[in-house]
Design a protein around this motif. Structure first.
Motif, PDB file in Angstrom:
ATOM      1  N   THR A  21       2.962  -7.016  -0.672  1.00 41.55           N
ATOM      2  CA  THR A  21       2.225  -8.523  -1.844  1.00 41.55           C
ATOM      3  C   THR A  21       2.842  -7.885  -3.450  1.00 41.55           C
ATOM      4  O   THR A  21       2.001  -8.431  -4.085  1.00 41.55           O
ATOM      5  N   ASP A  22       3.453  -6.889  -3.275  1.00 41.74           N
ATOM      6  CA  ASP A  22       4.613  -7.415  -4.639  1.00 41.74           C
ATOM      7  C   ASP A  22       5.076  -8.392  -4.581  1.00 41.74           C
ATOM      8  O   ASP A  22       5.205  -8.503  -6.659  1.00 41.74           O
ATOM      9  N   ASP A  28       3.437  -6.547 -12.759  1.00 42.51           N
ATOM     10  CA  ASP A  28       3.207  -6.602 -14.127  1.00 42.51           C
ATOM     11  C   ASP A  28       1.169  -7.097 -14.341  1.00 42.51           C
ATOM     12  O   ASP A  28       0.229  -7.782 -15.236  1.00 42.51           O
ATOM     13  N   TRP A  29       1.150  -8.021 -13.502  1.00 47.25           N
ATOM     14  CA  TRP A  29      -0.403  -9.063 -12.925  1.00 47.25           C
ATOM     15  C   TRP A  29      -1.229  -8.175 -13.276  1.00 47.25           C
ATOM     16  O   TRP A  29      -2.121  -8.685 -12.905  1.00 47.25           O
ATOM     17  N   LEU A  30      -1.561  -6.949 -12.127  1.00 47.19           N
ATOM     18  CA  LEU A  30      -2.560  -5.897 -11.909  1.00 47.19           C
ATOM     19  C   LEU A  30      -3.017  -5.743 -13.313  1.00 47.19           C
ATOM     20  O   LEU A  30      -3.794  -4.868 -13.100  1.00 47.19           O
ATOM     21  N   LYS A  31      -2.859  -6.093 -14.161  1.00 45.82           N
ATOM     22  CA  LYS A  31      -2.678  -4.904 -15.531  1.00 45.82           C
ATOM     23  C   LYS A  31      -4.446  -6.156 -16.308  1.00 45.82           C
ATOM     24  O   LYS A  31      -4.767  -6.091 -16.864  1.00 45.82           O
ATOM     25  N   ARG A  32      -4.370  -7.438 -15.807  1.00 50.35           N
ATOM     26  CA  ARG A  32      -5.757  -7.938 -15.852  1.00 50.35           C
ATOM     27  C   ARG A  32      -7.012  -7.569 -15.739  1.00 50.35           C
ATOM     28  O   ARG A  32      -6.579  -7.377 -15.050  1.00 50.35           O
ATOM     29  N   GLY A  41       0.221 -16.476 -11.104  1.00 52.04           N
ATOM     30  CA  GLY A  41       0.754 -15.203 -11.024  1.00 52.04           C
ATOM     31  C   GLY A  41       1.796 -14.999  -9.414  1.00 52.04           C
ATOM     32  O   GLY A  41       2.673 -14.526  -8.914  1.00 52.04           O
ATOM     33  N   LEU A  42       0.921 -16.186  -8.621  1.00 55.85           N
ATOM     34  CA  LEU A  42       0.872 -16.415  -7.054  1.00 55.85           C
ATOM     35  C   LEU A  42       3.139 -16.344  -7.146  1.00 55.85           C
ATOM     36  O   LEU A  42       3.445 -17.380  -6.744  1.00 55.85           O
ATOM     37  N   PHE A  43       3.768 -15.430  -6.157  1.00 51.05           N
ATOM     38  CA  PHE A  43       4.798 -15.936  -6.176  1.00 51.05           C
ATOM     39  C   PHE A  43       5.612 -16.063  -7.385  1.00 51.05           C
ATOM     40  O   PHE A  43       6.832 -16.851  -6.475  1.00 51.05           O
ATOM     41  N   SER A  44       5.381 -15.557  -8.483  1.00 53.60           N
ATOM     42  CA  SER A  44       5.878 -16.148 -10.096  1.00 53.60           C
ATOM     43  C   SER A  44       7.743 -15.602  -9.624  1.00 53.60           C
ATOM     44  O   SER A  44       7.990 -16.292 -10.269  1.00 53.60           O
ATOM     45  N   GLU A  45       7.488 -14.405  -9.386  1.00 52.77           N
ATOM     46  CA  GLU A  45       9.725 -14.647  -9.206  1.00 52.77           C
ATOM     47  C   GLU A  45      10.718 -14.974  -8.552  1.00 52.77           C
ATOM     48  O   GLU A  45      11.698 -15.620  -9.197  1.00 52.77           O
ATOM     49  N   TRP A  46       9.767 -16.187  -7.539  1.00 49.71           N
ATOM     50  CA  TRP A  46      10.318 -17.411  -6.730  1.00 49.71           C
ATOM     51  C   TRP A  46      10.086 -18.156  -7.471  1.00 49.71           C
ATOM     52  O   TRP A  46      11.276 -19.210  -7.229  1.00 49.71           O
ATOM     53  N   ARG A  47       8.817 -18.454  -8.239  1.00 51.00           N
ATOM     54  CA  ARG A  47       8.617 -19.498  -8.141  1.00 51.00           C
ATOM     55  C   ARG A  47       9.521 -20.508  -9.489  1.00 51.00           C
ATOM     56  O   ARG A  47       9.431 -21.449 -10.039  1.00 51.00           O
TER      57      ARG A  47
END
Length: 195
Positions: A21-22, A28-32, A41-47
């Motif tokens: 799930t991370d 960092d998207w969980l602060k919203r 934020g979906l797969f944002s590090e891979w995008r």
């Protein structure tokens, strides 16, 4: 939650296993505070990788995510389901889901379709070859069909989860189906001096 009977559309092939799930939605998207906007934020590090499948225009508009085995493992992050849904997906197909992710999917109206590993491999390869392949997921019949490749398989779906999808019930909706009983109970309590 809207009722879900049939999910039809094209798919995105996410040929990765053990996606937690991370990776689906980084912490960092969980602060919203809002419950919207998570699709960014979906797969944002891979995008960040231009070659990542979600950046491939051939798969734009897909409503089904075909994933490798062990999808949605890790923490109980409901935000992962929200991100997938807000990106336009209505179902995820995988040989195996993390239990908490599967439960969160059911509670939010995202259809988790479990298929045998060989079927998962076949679907990933087929979609990579032809991004226009049409999928039909029938929640009522518990079937997945991809006619162009001659695929028709059943998938497991608990009766209570199936009912939840077909009736469009979230946890509150399920509780409210017993509203008369709850009101009668509460009326009896207040009459007996209970607070």
């Amino acid at each position: 939650m809207d009722a879900v009977r049939i999910v039809q559309g094209t798919a995105v092939p996410l040929d990765r296993s053990d996606v937690d799930t991370d990776q689906i939605i980084p912490s960092d998207w969980l602060k919203r505070v809002e419950r919207t906007g998570f699709e960014k934020g979906l797969f944002s590090e891979w995008r960040d990788d231009p070659k990542f499948v979600m950046n491939d225009e051939r798969f734009a508009g897909a409503t089904i995510l075909v994933a490798g085995p062990n999808f949605g493992t890790g923490s109980s992050r409901e935000h992962a389901v929200w991100a997938i849904q807000q990106a336009g997906f209505k179902a995820v197909i995988s040989p195996r889901f993390g239990d908490i992710f599967r439960n969160n999917s059911a509670k939010n109206g995202l259809v988790p379709v479990v298929v045998p590993a060989d079927v998962g491999d076949q679907l990933l390869a087929a979609v990579e070859t032809d991004p226009t392949l049409e999928f039909t997921i029938d929640v009522e019949r518990r079937t997945l069909e991809v006619p162009a490749i001659g695929l028709a398989v059943d998938f497991p779906l608990d009766d209570a989860v199936r009912h939840r999808f077909l009736e469009g019930l979230d946890d509150i909706g399920i509780t409210l189906r017993h509203e008369a009983d709850i009101s009668a109970y509460e009326a009896g309590r207040s009459g007996s001096g209970a607070r």
